[in-house]
Design an enzyme around this catalytic site. Structure first.
Site, PDB file in Angstrom:
ATOM      1  N   ASP A  42     102.019  52.500   5.653  1.00  0.00           N
ATOM      2  CA  ASP A  42     101.213  51.960   6.747  1.00  0.00           C
ATOM      3  C   ASP A  42      99.955  51.314   6.188  1.00  0.00           C
ATOM      4  O   ASP A  42      99.045  51.995   5.725  1.00  0.00           O
ATOM      5  CB  ASP A  42     100.824  53.094   7.709  1.00  0.00           C
ATOM      6  N   TYR A  47      92.648  46.704   5.524  1.00  0.00           N
ATOM      7  CA  TYR A  47      92.547  47.615   4.375  1.00  0.00           C
ATOM      8  C   TYR A  47      92.395  46.882   3.042  1.00  0.00           C
ATOM      9  O   TYR A  47      92.090  47.497   2.021  1.00  0.00           O
ATOM     10  CB  TYR A  47      93.752  48.570   4.296  1.00  0.00           C
ATOM     11  N   HIS A 105      95.840  45.822  16.013  1.00  0.00           N
ATOM     12  CA  HIS A 105      95.085  46.960  15.473  1.00  0.00           C
ATOM     13  C   HIS A 105      94.263  47.686  16.557  1.00  0.00           C
ATOM     14  O   HIS A 105      94.267  48.919  16.625  1.00  0.00           O
ATOM     15  CB  HIS A 105      94.184  46.476  14.333  1.00  0.00           C
ATOM     16  N   LEU A 187      95.617  64.342   9.723  1.00  0.00           N
ATOM     17  CA  LEU A 187      95.074  65.588   9.149  1.00  0.00           C
ATOM     18  C   LEU A 187      93.619  65.795   9.576  1.00  0.00           C
ATOM     19  O   LEU A 187      92.929  66.632   8.991  1.00  0.00           O
ATOM     20  CB  LEU A 187      95.140  65.525   7.613  1.00  0.00           C
ATOM     21  N   ILE A 225     101.421  59.637   9.473  1.00  0.00           N
ATOM     22  CA  ILE A 225     101.171  58.853   8.253  1.00  0.00           C
ATOM     23  C   ILE A 225      99.951  59.379   7.475  1.00  0.00           C
ATOM     24  O   ILE A 225      98.950  58.665   7.319  1.00  0.00           O
ATOM     25  CB  ILE A 225     100.966  57.357   8.617  1.00  0.00           C
ATOM     26  N   LYS A 227      97.334  60.116   4.653  1.00  0.00           N
ATOM     27  CA  LYS A 227      96.948  59.317   3.474  1.00  0.00           C
ATOM     28  C   LYS A 227      96.543  60.248   2.333  1.00  0.00           C
ATOM     29  O   LYS A 227      95.837  61.243   2.538  1.00  0.00           O
ATOM     30  CB  LYS A 227      95.758  58.412   3.841  1.00  0.00           C
ATOM     31  N   VAL A 229      95.807  59.774  -2.250  1.00  0.00           N
ATOM     32  CA  VAL A 229      96.012  58.999  -3.475  1.00  0.00           C
ATOM     33  C   VAL A 229      96.450  59.907  -4.622  1.00  0.00           C
ATOM     34  O   VAL A 229      96.553  59.460  -5.759  1.00  0.00           O
ATOM     35  CB  VAL A 229      94.723  58.228  -3.879  1.00  0.00           C
ATOM     36  N   ARG A 233      99.430  65.809  -3.871  1.00  0.00           N
ATOM     37  CA  ARG A 233      99.360  65.858  -2.402  1.00  0.00           C
ATOM     38  C   ARG A 233     100.448  65.005  -1.748  1.00  0.00           C
ATOM     39  O   ARG A 233     100.883  65.313  -0.634  1.00  0.00           O
ATOM     40  CB  ARG A 233      97.976  65.411  -1.928  1.00  0.00           C
ATOM     41  N   ASN A 237     102.503  66.878   0.990  1.00  0.00           N
ATOM     42  CA  ASN A 237     102.570  66.373   2.371  1.00  0.00           C
ATOM     43  C   ASN A 237     103.994  65.986   2.788  1.00  0.00           C
ATOM     44  O   ASN A 237     104.288  65.890   3.974  1.00  0.00           O
ATOM     45  CB  ASN A 237     101.637  65.167   2.544  1.00  0.00           C
TER      46      ASN A 237
HETATM   47  N1  NAP Z   1      95.317  52.191  13.558  1.00  0.00           N
HETATM   48  C1  NAP Z   1      94.116  52.589  13.239  1.00  0.00           C
HETATM   49  O1  NAP Z   1      93.110  52.194  13.852  1.00  0.00           O
HETATM   50  C2  NAP Z   1      93.933  53.524  12.094  1.00  0.00           C
HETATM   51  C3  NAP Z   1      92.690  54.119  11.861  1.00  0.00           C
HETATM   52  C4  NAP Z   1      92.573  55.003  10.789  1.00  0.00           C
HETATM   53  C5  NAP Z   1      93.670  55.290   9.991  1.00  0.00           C
HETATM   54  N2  NAP Z   1      94.862  54.674  10.231  1.00  0.00           N
HETATM   55  C6  NAP Z   1      96.064  54.936   9.374  1.00  0.00           C
HETATM   56  O2  NAP Z   1      96.289  56.332   9.333  1.00  0.00           O
HETATM   57  C7  NAP Z   1      96.328  56.768   7.974  1.00  0.00           C
HETATM   58  C8  NAP Z   1      95.868  58.194   7.839  1.00  0.00           C
HETATM   59  O3  NAP Z   1      94.592  58.376   8.404  1.00  0.00           O
HETATM   60  P1  NAP Z   1      93.276  58.702   7.527  1.00  0.00           P
HETATM   61  O4  NAP Z   1      93.443  58.150   6.187  1.00  0.00           O
HETATM   62  O5  NAP Z   1      92.107  58.253   8.333  1.00  0.00           O
HETATM   63  O6  NAP Z   1      93.201  60.290   7.551  1.00  0.00           O
HETATM   64  P2  NAP Z   1      94.154  61.551   7.173  1.00  0.00           P
HETATM   65  O7  NAP Z   1      95.471  61.093   6.704  1.00  0.00           O
HETATM   66  O8  NAP Z   1      94.066  62.491   8.326  1.00  0.00           O
HETATM   67  O9  NAP Z   1      93.351  62.229   5.991  1.00  0.00           O
HETATM   68  C9  NAP Z   1      93.176  61.613   4.749  1.00  0.00           C
HETATM   69  C10 NAP Z   1      92.206  62.481   3.952  1.00  0.00           C
HETATM   70  O10 NAP Z   1      92.777  63.759   3.718  1.00  0.00           O
HETATM   71  C11 NAP Z   1      92.872  64.005   2.316  1.00  0.00           C
HETATM   72  N3  NAP Z   1      94.153  64.683   2.088  1.00  0.00           N
HETATM   73  C12 NAP Z   1      95.406  64.164   2.216  1.00  0.00           C
HETATM   74  N4  NAP Z   1      96.338  65.098   1.973  1.00  0.00           N
HETATM   75  C13 NAP Z   1      95.671  66.237   1.676  1.00  0.00           C
HETATM   76  C14 NAP Z   1      96.085  67.551   1.338  1.00  0.00           C
HETATM   77  N5  NAP Z   1      97.381  67.858   1.241  1.00  0.00           N
HETATM   78  N6  NAP Z   1      95.117  68.485   1.105  1.00  0.00           N
HETATM   79  C15 NAP Z   1      93.814  68.176   1.203  1.00  0.00           C
HETATM   80  N7  NAP Z   1      93.342  66.954   1.536  1.00  0.00           N
HETATM   81  C16 NAP Z   1      94.273  65.989   1.769  1.00  0.00           C
HETATM   82  C17 NAP Z   1      92.803  62.634   1.659  1.00  0.00           C
HETATM   83  O11 NAP Z   1      92.184  62.707   0.390  1.00  0.00           O
HETATM   84  P3  NAP Z   1      92.882  62.159  -0.974  1.00  0.00           P
HETATM   85  O12 NAP Z   1      93.320  60.742  -0.738  1.00  0.00           O
HETATM   86  O13 NAP Z   1      91.752  62.280  -1.962  1.00  0.00           O
HETATM   87  O14 NAP Z   1      94.014  63.094  -1.246  1.00  0.00           O
HETATM   88  C18 NAP Z   1      91.875  61.874   2.615  1.00  0.00           C
HETATM   89  O15 NAP Z   1      90.520  62.170   2.346  1.00  0.00           O
HETATM   90  C19 NAP Z   1      95.429  55.738   7.273  1.00  0.00           C
HETATM   91  O16 NAP Z   1      95.577  55.743   5.861  1.00  0.00           O
HETATM   92  C20 NAP Z   1      95.883  54.472   7.935  1.00  0.00           C
HETATM   93  O17 NAP Z   1      97.110  54.041   7.377  1.00  0.00           O
HETATM   94  C21 NAP Z   1      95.013  53.798  11.269  1.00  0.00           C
END
Ligand code: NAP
Length: 270
Positions: A42, A47, A105, A187, A225, A227, A229, A233, A237
């Site tokens: 995604d 981005y 978006h 998350l 989805i 995220k 890096v 993880r 995940n």
């Molecule tokens: N449509 C929209 O408006 C919109 C808005 C926001 C996001 N999104 C999409 O949704 C995706 C996910 O949302 P998000 O990136 O905001 O938040 P998220 O997936 O809820 O959380 C990502 C955070 O959690 C950490 N993390 C991931 N797996 C982990 C684990 N197993 N243990 C501990 N920490 C963990 C990651 O750090 P590390 O990377 O350091 O592991 C990062 O800091 C985005 O990447 C994007 O594709 C869409």
């Protein structure tokens, strides 16, 4: 595990989000994710990593048809002509022949261009440049208005959704129109991993809190989805298909809903 969309196509339920993945990390990350088993990525024009996502997928050696790629048109490119140009820009950067899922978006209600933008989405869908079209951050009233005027229904509405912001009204509106709900920040950006209820469930099951949350999304029927890096993880995940949350555990997680919005309110963002 795949879910079926309202046009009959299927979509992997669990994928990798790449918001805030730097360009110099994205190419390698695609190979790692594909190696772990991810089949859905995604991204978004916003981005800044579409080029590297496309390059990483090509360099991974996987067949194009095996990976499902989502991208999104940013708010300043709405309107019919402008979004046609924006879609072509994304296709050029991804360099993958077609986009699997294209999303508006944000609705940006004050601009009031999402109906026009949708006409452009229908056009590229008919041309086969985009296999599925959907929306993101649409509140029930935006979705209702879109569905009434659309020739082709959105397949997905991607919204902020996690145990602390469960979006039951949005989920019900999506379901009413046959639209799958996709959870962003699933998350809660890992900000609540010490929550008592989640820790207790994770200890009972011998799983991490992140795995418990991802499993909750899967059992709720959300597309999800998360995220990361980090390779470890990515593995963690994705390792959520060998256990189940009980009905009692699902009810305990339902009780965590507290209206905690981390991102912008879609009615206010333009
Ligand atoms: N449509 C929209 O408006 C919109 C808005 C926001 C996001 N999104 C999409 O949704 C995706 C996910 O949302 P998000 O990136 O905001 O938040 P998220 O997936 O809820 O959380 C990502 C955070 O959690 C950490 N993390 C991931 N797996 C982990 C684990 N197993 N243990 C501990 N920490 C963990 C990651 O750090 P590390 O990377 O350091 O592991 C990062 O800091 C985005 O990447 C994007 O594709 C869409």
């Amino acid at each position: 595990m795949e879910l079926q969309m309202n046009n009959g196509n299927s979509i992997p339920q669990l994928g990798l989000g790449v918001y805030k993945v730097a360009q110099d990390e994205a190419v390698q990350l695609m190979s790692e994710a594909i190696e772990v088993g991810y089949r859905r990525i995604d991204t978004a024009a916003l981005y800044g990593n579409e080029t590297e996502v496309g390059q990483g997928i090509r360099e991974s050696g996987i067949d194009r048809s095996e990976v499902f790629v989502t991208t999104k048109i940013w708010n300043d490119r709405q309107g019919y002509d402008e979004s046609i140009r924006a879609i072509n820009d994304s296709l050029g950067r991804l360099d993958l022949e077609y986009i699997d899922l294209l999303l508006i978006h944000w609705p940006c209600p004050a601009k009031d261009l999402y109906l026009e933008t949708w006409k452009a989405f229908e056009k590229v869908y008919e041309q086969g440049l985009v296999k599925n079209i959907g929306v993101s951050n649409f509140q029930p009233n935006h979705l209702e208005r879109l569905v009434v005027s659309a020739d082709i229904k959105p397949v997905v509405n991607q919204v902020e959704l996690h145990p602390f912001f469960q979006q039951n009204e949005v989920r019900a509106a999506n379901e009413k129109h046959g639209v799958l709900t996709e959870a962003w920040s699933p998350l809660a950006r890992a900000g609540h991993n010490k929550n008592d209820v989640l820790v207790r469930i994770s200890e009972t099951l011998g799983k991490t809190v992140s795995q418990v949350i991802i499993r909750w999304h899967i059992q709720t029927g959300n597309l999800v989805i998360p995220k990361t890096v980090h390779k470890s993880r990515l593995i963690e995940n994705f390792d959520v298909f060998d256990f189940e949350l009980s009905e009692t555990e699902m009810i305990s997680i339902a009780s965590l809903d507290s209206g905690l919005r981390l991102g912008p309110n879609p009615d206010e963002l333009n």
